[in-house]
Design an enzyme around this catalytic site. Structure first.
Site, mmCIF file in Angstrom:
data_model
loop_
_atom_site.group_PDB
_atom_site.id
_atom_site.type_symbol
_atom_site.label_atom_id
_atom_site.label_comp_id
_atom_site.label_asym_id
_atom_site.label_seq_id
_atom_site.Cartn_x
_atom_site.Cartn_y
_atom_site.Cartn_z
ATOM 1 N N CYS A 80 -4.716 2.229 -3.738
ATOM 2 C CA CYS A 80 -3.470 2.756 -3.146
ATOM 3 C C CYS A 80 -2.335 1.755 -3.321
ATOM 4 O O CYS A 80 -1.490 1.601 -2.436
ATOM 5 C CB CYS A 80 -3.632 3.104 -1.671
ATOM 6 S SG CYS A 80 -4.899 4.309 -1.359
ATOM 7 N N ASP A 95 2.993 -4.182 8.006
ATOM 8 C CA ASP A 95 1.766 -3.406 7.798
ATOM 9 C C ASP A 95 0.601 -4.326 8.165
ATOM 10 O O ASP A 95 0.256 -5.240 7.423
ATOM 11 C CB ASP A 95 1.687 -2.955 6.339
ATOM 12 C CG ASP A 95 0.336 -2.344 5.987
ATOM 13 O OD1 ASP A 95 -0.597 -2.422 6.806
ATOM 14 O OD2 ASP A 95 0.227 -1.796 4.875
ATOM 15 N N GLN A 154 -4.512 -4.906 7.226
ATOM 16 C CA GLN A 154 -5.449 -5.975 6.862
ATOM 17 C C GLN A 154 -5.233 -7.238 7.687
ATOM 18 O O GLN A 154 -6.167 -8.014 7.888
ATOM 19 C CB GLN A 154 -5.305 -6.327 5.372
ATOM 20 C CG GLN A 154 -5.548 -5.174 4.418
ATOM 21 C CD GLN A 154 -6.987 -4.684 4.418
ATOM 22 O OE1 GLN A 154 -7.916 -5.427 4.749
ATOM 23 N NE2 GLN A 154 -7.175 -3.422 4.074
ATOM 24 N N HIS A 187 0.865 -1.181 0.000
ATOM 25 C CA HIS A 187 0.000 0.000 0.000
ATOM 26 C C HIS A 187 0.900 1.230 0.000
ATOM 27 O O HIS A 187 1.989 1.209 0.570
ATOM 28 C CB HIS A 187 -0.838 -0.056 1.281
ATOM 29 C CG HIS A 187 -1.931 0.960 1.387
ATOM 30 N ND1 HIS A 187 -1.702 2.262 1.740
ATOM 31 C CD2 HIS A 187 -3.278 0.846 1.208
ATOM 32 C CE1 HIS A 187 -2.854 2.916 1.780
ATOM 33 N NE2 HIS A 187 -3.825 2.084 1.469
ATOM 34 N N LYS A 234 -10.541 -0.474 10.484
ATOM 35 C CA LYS A 234 -10.784 -1.638 9.629
ATOM 36 C C LYS A 234 -11.173 -2.857 10.445
ATOM 37 O O LYS A 234 -11.338 -3.947 9.911
ATOM 38 C CB LYS A 234 -9.541 -1.952 8.797
ATOM 39 C CG LYS A 234 -9.194 -0.857 7.787
ATOM 40 C CD LYS A 234 -8.003 -1.273 6.951
ATOM 41 C CE LYS A 234 -7.313 -0.104 6.295
ATOM 42 N NZ LYS A 234 -7.983 0.362 5.079
HETATM 43 C C1 LIG Z 1 -2.628 -2.870 3.513
HETATM 44 C C2 LIG Z 1 -2.959 -1.471 3.937
HETATM 45 N N1 LIG Z 1 -1.995 -0.700 4.420
HETATM 46 C C3 LIG Z 1 -2.235 0.540 4.844
HETATM 47 C C4 LIG Z 1 -3.488 1.107 4.788
HETATM 48 C C5 LIG Z 1 -3.677 2.501 5.275
HETATM 49 O O1 LIG Z 1 -4.303 2.457 6.497
HETATM 50 P P1 LIG Z 1 -4.879 3.746 7.203
HETATM 51 O O2 LIG Z 1 -5.685 4.457 6.169
HETATM 52 O O3 LIG Z 1 -5.696 3.184 8.298
HETATM 53 O O4 LIG Z 1 -3.739 4.551 7.680
HETATM 54 C C6 LIG Z 1 -4.534 0.330 4.273
HETATM 55 C C7 LIG Z 1 -5.897 0.840 4.158
HETATM 56 O O5 LIG Z 1 -6.265 1.768 3.488
HETATM 57 C C8 LIG Z 1 -4.256 -0.980 3.842
HETATM 58 O O6 LIG Z 1 -5.227 -1.745 3.353
#
Ligand SMILES: Cc1ncc(COP(=O)(O)O)c(C=O)c1O
Lengths: 415, 146
Positions: A371, A206, A209, A129, A232
């Site tokens: 993203c 990360d 998910q 991401h 999430k």
């Molecule tokens: C794998 C992953 N990493 C990072 C993010 C970013 O997370 P957040 O928007 O909660 O900072 C997301 C979600 O948008 C994601 O699915």
């Protein structure tokens, strides 16, 4: 629907705990297949947030009256609760913040900029991401370190055939997703952690998910940093935080400067608190983290193993049905080894057009690059349509998606 | 709002059978842009002479709105002077911002894209081709001054 396969989870009953499912978009049953983006919230979480504002609201640490003490106690209880949820040995390993994006930035700044030098390497993967890419690019620009990427095989799994060549003496940070938000790939975290530690690197996972959908134990996985996005996992937006091994957090520079993270402030310098408070500047997301406790309680009532089993069943069912109607499903088709983010391509209909028609049928999916533009290039598509699942989804939701795809096809026809 | 107000028959027609979708070797102006949000991508090429668009073509990929808009654009500006084409682009933008009531005789098929205004995320898709055109024409006027 009776629960399938795993058997322990009654999604129809769970649905009733989520007030949003009383909505009927365009007069249709709400089929919410976008939990990888953000999850819906059960009544219990909404009530916990409301209860905090109605009965306990005050700022933390600074005051001596009863309300402030209650707020502080609840906030610190929330820290202990989230720490326990991911198997962290101590609440002080848990830094609260807005979630994964802020957490990766914190590590890239507080650890990366402090310890990385020219010639060092940061190893990412092609699954990442943007929030696990861009902060590392900033770090690389500031330090002269180099970014490298683990590539993917045909099934969207990390290609680790040459792991010794990827993780070397030069590697200082390995930062990978625990579960892809686009194609569900679940990299072998413990194996990567061991390889990173063998060369003295740290591993950043990360968990945006991974954590909502699996039982996670940071000690078993031996990870140095794990990011958590509360929104999430049934929690409020801007809840969550960062787990870090205490001895690593201790060595790091602060990230944001301001109130509450300091010991002493002089005209020319300041000294800082120990972790986790060193990384928590200013007024915190108090109500959100307290709401997150209710989300964790809710998930643990179900049981994370049941959550995973339920999603595996839905993922398997969804992949099978999508393939049946002639869709291309990206990534592995083996539900056993992947998470429940299912990206697909259907009849050359652009994901934006697809999602627009699905919306009319009450079906919420996400079109776009999610993203993850690097991954899109690997998949050879500009965008995908993604359906993703959580505890409140049922086979009926998948059926609704498939039926709606029929309407999409009728509408746009073949070109 | 019903779907067929967004996806008017004319739009689907331009999407399924795009006009002037081809390369244009030797084109004096050309510009390519993409919309990173959804990966829409459009290239516009044109032959200009005497300050007029003598021939115009596009290539690209993306959603029906972006591709239909590009197809309609090529029909709308073909034969127009560079100044007229730029003015039409401004008007189109105005319609997408909800500020300009489209005149049927000026807009032709483009009127159909008006329904997009109610779908804020899709406005970018409709405007992409016009961004490309404006940049291509701006390039033409600057190089003409040299
Ligand atoms: C794998 C992953 N990493 C990072 C993010 C970013 O997370 P957040 O928007 O909660 O900072 C997301 C979600 O948008 C994601 O699915």
């Amino acid at each position: 629907m009776t629960a399938i396969g795993g058997g322990m989870l009654d999604a129809e009953r769970i649905r009733k705990d989520f007030p949003i499912f009383e909505r009927t978009p365009h007069g249709k049953r709400l089929v919410y297949l976008d939990s990888a983006n953000t999850s819906q919230k059960p009544r219990q979480v909404i009530d916990a947030v409301t209860d905090f504002y109605e009965r306990h609201n005050a700022n933390l640490y600074r005051a001596v009256y009863e309300l402030a003490e209650e707020a502080t106690a609840r906030f610190e209880e929330a820290r202990a609760r989230l720490a326990r949820f991911i198997g962290a040995p101590d609440p002080s390993c848990l830094v609260f913040n807005r979630g994964t994006t802020e957490s990766v930035n914190l590590v890239a700044h507080g650890y990366g900029r402090k310890f990385l030098r020219e010639g060092d390497e940061i190893l990412l993967s092609d699954l990442e991401h943007h929030s696990n890419v861009v902060p590392w690019q900033f770090c690389a620009q500031a330090t002269g370190a180099k970014l490298r990427f683990i590539s993917l095989d045909e099934e969207g799994r990390l290609d680790l055939a040459n792991l010794d060549g990827l993780i070397t003496e030069r590697t200082k940070v390995v930062a990978v997703t625990g579960q892809s938000n686009v194609i569900g790939t679940m990299p072998p975290i413990r194996r990567l952690a061991d390889a990173a530690h063998a060369v003295g690197a740290v591993i950043v996972v990360d968990g945006a998910q991974l954590v909502p959908h699996n039982r996670v134990d940071v000690v078993e996985l031996d990870i140095d940093f794990l990011t958590i996005s509360g929104h999430k996992m049934l929690g409020p937006t801007a809840s969550g935080g960062l787990y870090g091994k205490r001895e690593v957090l201790d060595r790091m520079d602060p990230f944001l400067g301001g109130g509450e993270m300091i010991m002493e402030v002089h005209r020319d310098h300041s000294t800082f608190k120990d972790p986790p408070h060193r990384f928590e500047a200013g007024t915190m997301n108090i109500a959100q983290e307290i709401g997150l406790v209710a989300a964790i309680d809710y998930l643990e009532d179900i049981g994370m193993d049941s959550v995973r089993a339920h999603e595996k069943d839905l993922t398997r069912y969804a992949i099978d049905r999508l393939l049946d109607v002639g869709a291309t499903v990206f990534g592995s088709h083996d539900a056993e080894s992947r998470g429940g983010a299912v990206s697909f391509w259907f009849r050359d209909i652009h994901p934006h057009d697809m999602a627009q028609v699905l919306d009319q049928e009450g079906v919420c999916v996400r079109p776009g690059h999610h993203c993850a533009q690097i991954l899109m290039r690997c998949l050879g598509v500009p965008a995908t349509t993604r359906a993703s699942f959580y505890v409140y989804n049922t086979q009926e939701d998948v059926d609704a998606l498939i039926e709606a795809l029929g309407k999409v096809e009728a509408f746009f026809g073949s070109r | 709002m019903a779907l067929d107000e967004l996806y008017k028959e004319v739009i689907l027609d331009h999407y399924k059978t795009p006009r002037n979708k081809r390369g244009l070797p030797g084109a004096e102006v050309s510009c390519k842009k993409n919309n990173p949000l959804c990966g829409d991508e459009i290239t516009i090429r044109a032959h200009l002479s005497d300050g007029r668009v003598q021939e115009i073509a596009f290539e690209g990929q993306g959603c029906s709105i972006s591709q239909a808009s590009a197809s309609m654009l090529t029909e709308a500006v073909d034969g127009k002077s560079v100044t007229e084409a730029a003015a039409l682009a401004e008007k189109f933008r105005g319609m997408m911002e909800g500020k300009v009531e489209p005149e049927e005789d000026v807009f032709g098929d483009l009127v159909a894209l008006r329904g997009v205004v109610k779908y804020p995320v899709r406005i970018k898709c409709a405007v992409l081709a016009w961004d490309v055109l404006q940049e291509a024409l701006a390039g033409a006027t600057t190089s003409a001054r040299h």
